[in-house]
Scaffold this motif. Structure first.
Motif, PDB file in Angstrom:
ATOM      1  N   LEU A   8       0.854  -1.065   0.069  1.00  0.00           N
ATOM      2  CA  LEU A   8      -0.023  -0.006  -0.020  1.00  0.00           C
ATOM      3  C   LEU A   8       1.026   1.183  -0.092  1.00  0.00           C
ATOM      4  N   LYS A  52      -3.771   8.540  -9.517  1.00  0.00           N
ATOM      5  CA  LYS A  52      -4.432   7.421  -9.622  1.00  0.00           C
ATOM      6  C   LYS A  52      -4.342   6.995 -10.905  1.00  0.00           C
ATOM      7  N   PHE A  63      -6.386   4.651  -6.147  1.00  0.00           N
ATOM      8  CA  PHE A  63      -7.655   5.424  -5.265  1.00  0.00           C
ATOM      9  C   PHE A  63      -7.222   6.973  -5.086  1.00  0.00           C
ATOM     10  N   ALA A  79      -8.595   0.013  -0.116  1.00  0.00           N
ATOM     11  CA  ALA A  79      -7.325  -0.102  -0.693  1.00  0.00           C
ATOM     12  C   ALA A  79      -6.562  -1.277   0.067  1.00  0.00           C
ATOM     13  N   THR A  82      -7.928  -4.347  -1.326  1.00  0.00           N
ATOM     14  CA  THR A  82      -6.736  -4.565  -2.629  1.00  0.00           C
ATOM     15  C   THR A  82      -5.647  -5.346  -2.250  1.00  0.00           C
ATOM     16  N   ALA A  89      -1.531  -1.329  -4.101  1.00  0.00           N
ATOM     17  CA  ALA A  89      -2.616  -0.020  -4.171  1.00  0.00           C
ATOM     18  C   ALA A  89      -1.704   1.023  -3.805  1.00  0.00           C
ATOM     19  N   VAL A  91      -3.008   5.351  -2.788  1.00  0.00           N
ATOM     20  CA  VAL A  91      -3.963   6.350  -2.288  1.00  0.00           C
ATOM     21  C   VAL A  91      -3.242   7.659  -2.642  1.00  0.00           C
TER      22      VAL A  91
END
Length: 101
Positions: A8, A52, A63, A79, A82, A89, A91
């Motif tokens: 992430l 994104k 995201f 997220a 995911t 992912a 964000v």
């Protein structure tokens, strides 16, 4: 993205490459040069960077941009789902704009 590592990434998007802005401000002051054009090549505006879409173009689930703090929790939950499913992912979180040093 190449190895599809489930990570992430959170972009704290303040609309600038602030480290570079701070360095250029310091150097201009140190060299007694005008500071009128310090934003050239530093500010991520006109057009605004679409992190994104950039993530999506690399095969990373993107995201955002998230500018409402109340919406951030739900976006992060999505997220995280995911990442837990085995995919990376990103964000994009819009933060307060950087200020000149």
């Amino acid at each position: 993205a190449h190895y599809n590592i489930p990570t992430l990434q959170i972009v704290l998007n303040n609309g600038t490459y602030f480290q570079d802005e701070g360095h250029q401000t310091f150097m201009a002051r140190d060299r007694e040069r005008p500071m009128d054009d310090l934003g050239n090549g530093i500010f991520l505006t006109d057009p605004v960077t679409n992190f994104k879409a950039l993530a999506d173009s690399f095969g990373v689930e993107g995201f955002g941009p998230v500018s409402d703090p109340k919406a951030l929790g739900d976006v992060l939950d999505e997220a995280i789902k995911t990442v837990r499913s085995g995919r990376p992912a990103l964000v994009d979180v819009v933060t307060q704009k950087a200020m000149r040093a």
